[in-house]
Scaffold this active site. Structure first.
Site, mmCIF file in Angstrom:
data_model
loop_
_atom_site.group_PDB
_atom_site.id
_atom_site.type_symbol
_atom_site.label_atom_id
_atom_site.label_comp_id
_atom_site.label_asym_id
_atom_site.label_seq_id
_atom_site.Cartn_x
_atom_site.Cartn_y
_atom_site.Cartn_z
ATOM 1 N N THR A 39 32.512 30.609 44.797
ATOM 2 C CA THR A 39 34.008 30.988 44.282
ATOM 3 C C THR A 39 34.367 32.361 44.272
ATOM 4 O OG1 THR A 39 32.576 31.860 42.099
ATOM 5 C CG2 THR A 39 32.458 29.490 42.306
ATOM 6 N N GLU A 87 28.794 29.908 36.291
ATOM 7 C CA GLU A 87 30.384 30.128 35.895
ATOM 8 C C GLU A 87 29.112 31.716 34.549
ATOM 9 O OE1 GLU A 87 32.682 30.532 36.525
ATOM 10 O OE2 GLU A 87 33.032 29.386 38.267
ATOM 11 N N SER A 88 30.114 32.585 34.801
ATOM 12 C CA SER A 88 28.562 33.922 33.908
ATOM 13 C C SER A 88 29.922 35.098 33.247
ATOM 14 C CB SER A 88 28.117 34.694 34.947
ATOM 15 O OG SER A 88 28.651 35.196 35.374
ATOM 16 N N THR A 103 30.135 23.175 35.668
ATOM 17 C CA THR A 103 29.088 23.484 37.090
ATOM 18 C C THR A 103 27.871 24.081 36.572
ATOM 19 O OG1 THR A 103 30.941 25.159 38.122
ATOM 20 C CG2 THR A 103 28.843 25.930 38.450
ATOM 21 N N THR A 128 19.401 33.254 30.166
ATOM 22 C CA THR A 128 20.484 34.626 28.726
ATOM 23 C C THR A 128 20.229 34.148 27.949
ATOM 24 O OG1 THR A 128 22.101 35.095 28.519
ATOM 25 C CG2 THR A 128 22.556 32.700 28.982
ATOM 26 N N ASP A 129 19.461 35.537 27.757
ATOM 27 C CA ASP A 129 19.572 36.009 25.979
ATOM 28 C C ASP A 129 20.813 35.126 25.408
ATOM 29 O OD1 ASP A 129 21.218 37.850 26.630
ATOM 30 O OD2 ASP A 129 19.909 39.416 25.726
ATOM 31 N N GLU A 130 21.536 35.245 25.482
ATOM 32 C CA GLU A 130 23.077 34.805 24.874
ATOM 33 C C GLU A 130 23.185 33.262 24.199
ATOM 34 O OE1 GLU A 130 26.695 35.783 26.687
ATOM 35 O OE2 GLU A 130 25.844 37.350 27.950
ATOM 36 N N TYR A 155 30.251 29.930 26.939
ATOM 37 C CA TYR A 155 29.256 30.291 28.080
ATOM 38 C C TYR A 155 28.376 29.816 27.834
ATOM 39 C CZ TYR A 155 26.340 33.256 31.181
ATOM 40 O OH TYR A 155 24.754 33.847 31.338
ATOM 41 N N SER A 158 27.140 26.235 27.625
ATOM 42 C CA SER A 158 27.258 25.593 27.942
ATOM 43 C C SER A 158 25.704 26.148 29.536
ATOM 44 C CB SER A 158 28.170 25.678 29.760
ATOM 45 O OG SER A 158 27.886 27.532 29.971
ATOM 46 N N LYS A 159 25.417 27.006 29.250
ATOM 47 C CA LYS A 159 24.113 27.998 29.503
ATOM 48 C C LYS A 159 22.998 26.913 28.637
ATOM 49 C CE LYS A 159 22.681 29.993 32.225
ATOM 50 N NZ LYS A 159 22.517 29.622 34.162
ATOM 51 N N ASN A 184 20.941 41.498 29.626
ATOM 52 C CA ASN A 184 21.842 41.581 30.188
ATOM 53 C C ASN A 184 21.910 42.837 31.978
ATOM 54 O OD1 ASN A 184 23.631 41.230 27.863
ATOM 55 N ND2 ASN A 184 25.001 42.439 28.240
ATOM 56 N N GLY A 280 34.633 35.761 19.168
ATOM 57 C CA GLY A 280 33.438 35.494 18.855
ATOM 58 C C GLY A 280 32.590 36.366 19.730
HETATM 59 N N1 LIG Z 1 24.947 39.182 34.518
HETATM 60 C C1 LIG Z 1 23.769 38.956 33.604
HETATM 61 O O1 LIG Z 1 24.164 39.836 33.207
HETATM 62 C C2 LIG Z 1 23.078 37.641 33.789
HETATM 63 C C3 LIG Z 1 21.816 37.575 32.016
HETATM 64 C C4 LIG Z 1 21.282 37.084 31.989
HETATM 65 C C5 LIG Z 1 21.234 35.909 32.785
HETATM 66 N N2 LIG Z 1 22.249 36.172 34.317
HETATM 67 C C6 LIG Z 1 22.444 34.556 34.723
HETATM 68 O O2 LIG Z 1 22.235 34.749 35.854
HETATM 69 C C7 LIG Z 1 22.607 33.688 36.641
HETATM 70 C C8 LIG Z 1 23.457 34.879 37.759
HETATM 71 O O3 LIG Z 1 24.553 35.958 36.970
HETATM 72 P P1 LIG Z 1 25.280 36.312 37.403
HETATM 73 O O4 LIG Z 1 25.138 37.636 37.379
HETATM 74 O O5 LIG Z 1 24.503 36.877 39.171
HETATM 75 O O6 LIG Z 1 26.486 35.503 38.277
HETATM 76 P P2 LIG Z 1 27.460 35.899 39.207
HETATM 77 O O7 LIG Z 1 28.814 34.832 38.744
HETATM 78 O O8 LIG Z 1 27.640 36.744 39.472
HETATM 79 O O9 LIG Z 1 27.284 35.152 40.590
HETATM 80 C C9 LIG Z 1 27.382 33.046 40.398
HETATM 81 C C10 LIG Z 1 27.081 32.830 42.107
HETATM 82 O O10 LIG Z 1 27.232 31.025 41.148
HETATM 83 C C11 LIG Z 1 27.663 30.899 42.411
HETATM 84 N N3 LIG Z 1 28.821 29.432 42.397
HETATM 85 C C12 LIG Z 1 29.228 29.873 41.210
HETATM 86 N N4 LIG Z 1 30.240 28.286 41.035
HETATM 87 C C13 LIG Z 1 28.823 27.033 42.151
HETATM 88 C C14 LIG Z 1 28.979 26.277 42.138
HETATM 89 N N5 LIG Z 1 29.860 25.042 41.614
HETATM 90 N N6 LIG Z 1 28.117 25.479 43.149
HETATM 91 C C15 LIG Z 1 27.475 26.594 43.401
HETATM 92 N N7 LIG Z 1 27.092 28.039 43.895
HETATM 93 C C16 LIG Z 1 28.158 28.521 42.934
HETATM 94 C C17 LIG Z 1 29.023 31.818 42.390
HETATM 95 O O11 LIG Z 1 29.452 31.692 44.077
HETATM 96 C C18 LIG Z 1 28.334 33.268 42.379
HETATM 97 O O12 LIG Z 1 27.840 33.484 43.733
HETATM 98 C C19 LIG Z 1 23.540 32.829 35.642
HETATM 99 O O13 LIG Z 1 23.492 31.623 35.979
HETATM 100 C C20 LIG Z 1 23.486 33.386 34.606
HETATM 101 O O14 LIG Z 1 23.684 32.893 33.507
HETATM 102 C C21 LIG Z 1 23.033 36.510 34.017
#
Ligand SMILES: NC(=O)c1ccc[n+]([C@@H]2O[C@H](COP(=O)([O-])OP(=O)(O)OC[C@H]3O[C@@H](n4cnc5c(N)ncnc54)[C@H](O)[C@@H]3O)[C@@H](O)[C@H]2O)c1
Length: 331
Positions: A39, A87-88, A103, A128-130, A155, A158-159, A184, A280
């Site tokens: 994406t 989706e993040s 997703t 996530t902690d969220e 977001y 959904s998580k 984070n 929010g």
């Molecule tokens: N970034 C943070 O601070 C944080 C903190 C805690 C948890 N998380 C969790 O960690 C995970 C990764 O976060 P991130 O920041 O690396 O996200 P990111 O948005 O950088 O990466 C998400 C990846 O998922 C892929 N993707 C999206 N929809 C898809 C689909 N339908 N099929 C296959 N691939 C798909 C995207 O192409 C992308 O490469 C997430 O699940 C997020 O909820 C993130």
């Protein structure tokens, strides 16, 4: 020892991308398959140094595409799944919640069905902690694994929904799983729409840096490499069915983070521009990581060492984030 097959979803994104590199480097006896839809948040330039390794392969696919996912699982017979794909970005979930449900909820359920059918040894769901909602500013109160789920944004809702499905597949079907809930993250290859990389890129370009509300919202920052080590530990030693919170007691207000970046880059605080608050907007997140520490994990970065290294990384890798900002990375 026989080789293990590891599926990493979302490995073209920020945290999944760092985890792919971590695992490919650390476990030469693991065959790592990186599945990602690519994406707007996914890009593969970050893997140019590992793309030809024998133990690494990329598959472009949608986790919500049931047919493709189930035939991939049948073909590959994975041992482990570590699920990052999502989706993040909270702001995007406010303008377009539907894709987050598709997703994050439906995609996770497709992966759970395929994992159950193929009898994998472990499913690690990266959450996530969220999902716990928000804390007030009392510094003695933290999220623990027992904190009730009270997500506030589309977001985090959904998580939380996907977390509940993962839990249900353990309770109902005995799927071996763990859920990790991290604070984070920051570090290399962080997409420049999120606070830290956005601020670094704006400050380097001497542009105004938007700060929501009064900037007093607190986040608990964890370096992405400490997160990778935590997931590695949970994958191999996590007790089935358990949730583990991941965080390093690095609480900072958004304004403190922005000022740290401005000062490190030797620029003026005049670049700060306060903008209307996010809808929010959660006040504070803060993690109690005792359970994971008891399993043997400890963060290696303080916020000071991690942010200095990260700023230097963005200085050394200007081309990477400039291609993203210009949109050229999509080509
Ligand atoms: N970034 C943070 O601070 C944080 C903190 C805690 C948890 N998380 C969790 O960690 C995970 C990764 O976060 P991130 O920041 O690396 O996200 P990111 O948005 O950088 O990466 C998400 C990846 O998922 C892929 N993707 C999206 N929809 C898809 C689909 N339908 N099929 C296959 N691939 C798909 C995207 O192409 C992308 O490469 C997430 O699940 C997020 O909820 C993130």
């Amino acid at each position: 020892m026989s080789r293990k097959k590891l599926l990493i979803t979302g490995g073209a994104g920020f945290i999944g991308g760092n985890f792919v590199q971590y695992m490919v480097d650390k476990y030469s006896d693991y065959d790592v398959v990186n599945l990602d839809l690519l994406t707007y948040a996914g890009e593969l330039k970050k893997h140019s140094d590992i793309e030809n390794r024998d133990n690494y392969r990329f598959v472009q696919a949608d986790i919500a595409d049931r047919e493709t996912i189930s035939s991939l699982f049948e073909q590959e017979q994975f041992d482990y799944v570590v699920h990052f794909a999502a989706e993040s970005h909270v702001d995007r979930s406010i303008t377009d919640p539907a894709v987050f449900v598709r997703t994050n909820v439906m995609g996770t359920q497709v992966l759970l069905d395929a994992s159950r059918k193929d009898g994998i040894s472990k499913f690690v769901h990266v959450s996530t902690d969220e999902v716990y909602g928000e804390l007030d500013f009392d510094p003695s109160v933290f999220f623990t694994e027992e904190t009730p789920l009270q997500p506030n944004s589309p977001y985090s809702a959904s998580k939380a929904s996907s977390d509940l499905l993962v839990r249900a597949y353990y309770e109902t079907f005995g799927l071996p799983m763990n859920i990790t809930r991290c604070s984070n993250n920051y570090g290399p290859y962080h997409f420049p729409e999120k606070l830290i990389p956005l601020t670094i890129s704006k400050v380097m370009n001497e542009q105004k840096v938007p700060v929501y509300g009064d900037g007093k919202n607190i986040r608990d920052w964890l370096h992405v490499w400490d997160h990778c080590a935590a997931i590695d530990l949970v994958l191999h030693q996590g007790v089935n069915g358990e949730v583990y919170n991941v965080g390093g007691h690095n609480e900072r207000t958004n304004l403190e983070v922005v000022k740290t970046i401005i000062h490190t880059l030797g620029k003026s605080e005049d670049l700060i521009e306060f903008v209307a608050d996010r809808l929010g907007h959660d006040k504070r997140y803060a993690i109690d990581p005792t359970k994971l520490e008891n399993l043997g994990w400890k963060p290696t970065y303080t916020f000071e060492t991690g942010i200095a290294q990260t700023i230097q990384w963005y200085i050394d890798n200007t081309e990477w984030w400039e291609l993203i900002l210009s949109g050229e990375y999509r080509n």
